[in-house]
Design a protein around this motif. Structure first.
Motif, short mmCIF file in Angstrom:
data_model
loop_
_atom_site.label_atom_id
_atom_site.label_comp_id
_atom_site.label_asym_id
_atom_site.label_seq_id
_atom_site.Cartn_x
_atom_site.Cartn_y
_atom_site.Cartn_z
N LEU A 10 0.85 -1.19 0.00
CA LEU A 10 0.00 0.00 0.00
C LEU A 10 0.88 1.24 0.00
O LEU A 10 1.80 1.35 0.82
CB LEU A 10 -0.90 -0.01 1.25
CG LEU A 10 -1.76 1.23 1.47
CD1 LEU A 10 -2.77 1.40 0.35
CD2 LEU A 10 -2.46 1.13 2.82
N ARG A 39 -6.03 -5.02 -13.37
CA ARG A 39 -6.85 -4.19 -12.50
C ARG A 39 -8.21 -4.83 -12.35
O ARG A 39 -8.66 -5.60 -13.19
CB ARG A 39 -6.94 -2.77 -13.06
CG ARG A 39 -5.62 -2.04 -13.02
CD ARG A 39 -5.68 -0.66 -13.64
NE ARG A 39 -5.59 -0.72 -15.08
CZ ARG A 39 -5.48 0.35 -15.85
NH1 ARG A 39 -5.48 1.57 -15.30
NH2 ARG A 39 -5.38 0.23 -17.16
N PRO A 87 -3.64 6.28 -8.27
CA PRO A 87 -4.66 5.30 -7.86
C PRO A 87 -5.00 4.31 -8.98
O PRO A 87 -5.27 3.13 -8.70
CB PRO A 87 -5.86 6.18 -7.52
CG PRO A 87 -5.25 7.46 -7.04
CD PRO A 87 -4.05 7.66 -7.92
N ASP A 89 -3.05 2.90 -10.89
CA ASP A 89 -2.03 1.85 -10.97
C ASP A 89 -2.34 0.68 -10.04
O ASP A 89 -1.65 -0.34 -10.06
CB ASP A 89 -0.65 2.41 -10.61
CG ASP A 89 -0.16 3.44 -11.61
OD1 ASP A 89 0.41 4.46 -11.17
OD2 ASP A 89 -0.33 3.22 -12.83
N THR A 90 -3.37 0.82 -9.21
CA THR A 90 -3.76 -0.25 -8.32
C THR A 90 -4.13 -1.50 -9.12
O THR A 90 -4.98 -1.45 -10.00
CB THR A 90 -4.96 0.18 -7.46
OG1 THR A 90 -4.55 1.25 -6.59
CG2 THR A 90 -5.47 -0.97 -6.61
N THR A 121 -1.48 -1.37 -4.16
CA THR A 121 -2.63 -0.53 -3.89
C THR A 121 -2.16 0.89 -3.69
O THR A 121 -1.31 1.14 -2.82
CB THR A 121 -3.40 -1.01 -2.64
OG1 THR A 121 -3.78 -2.38 -2.80
CG2 THR A 121 -4.65 -0.16 -2.43
N VAL A 122 -2.70 1.80 -4.49
CA VAL A 122 -2.30 3.21 -4.41
C VAL A 122 -3.50 4.00 -3.91
O VAL A 122 -4.56 4.03 -4.56
CB VAL A 122 -1.84 3.74 -5.77
CG1 VAL A 122 -1.34 5.18 -5.63
CG2 VAL A 122 -0.75 2.85 -6.36
N SER A 123 -3.34 4.62 -2.77
CA SER A 123 -4.43 5.39 -2.18
C SER A 123 -4.34 6.85 -2.61
O SER A 123 -3.26 7.39 -2.81
CB SER A 123 -4.38 5.29 -0.66
OG SER A 123 -3.19 5.87 -0.18
#
Length: 124
Positions: A10, A39, A87, A89-90, A121-123
């Motif tokens: 993350l 994705r 995000p 890229d998640t 996971t990109v927030s």
């Protein structure tokens, strides 16, 4: 052939991660390698590919300038350096080796050996 991917996790948008993929059971330095991602709800897509020597690389337009693929043939490892993460890229990220020595390219059908996914996971 075994490919072991690691390094997912993350991270906040704008951050960086480095994925690693350790290969065994093949003469690593003879094979092209690739990183793919899937994705949620989307088809698997190529992110980056690298030739057996590392002299040639190819990237998806969406990651050009942000991601870098590299390899260390002495360590039988391929890397994906990811910067300026977004995000979108998640995804689950997979490494893969080509079916035949000397192959290189963006077509997923070139690849016969796949590692397990590592989740990024990109927030926002």
């Amino acid at each position: 052939v075994q490919l072991q991917a690691s390094g997912g996790g993350l991270v906040q948008a704008g951050g960086s991660l480095r994925l690693s993929c350790a290969a065994s059971g093949l003469t690593f330095s003879n094979y092209g390698m690739g990183w793919f991602r899937q994705r949620l709800g989307k088809e698997r897509e190529l992110v980056a590919a690298i030739s057996w020597s590392g002299s040639r690389t190819n990237y998806a337009d969406s990651v050009k300038g942000r991601f870098t693929i590299s390899r260390d043939n002495a360590q039988n490892t391929v890397y994906l350096h990811m910067n300026s993460l977004r995000p979108e890229d998640t995804a689950d990220y997979y490494c893969a080796a080509t079916r035949y020595p000397g192959s290189f390219g963006i077509d997923s059908t070139l690849y016969a050996y796949w590692g397990q996914g590592t989740l990024v996971t990109v927030s926002s």
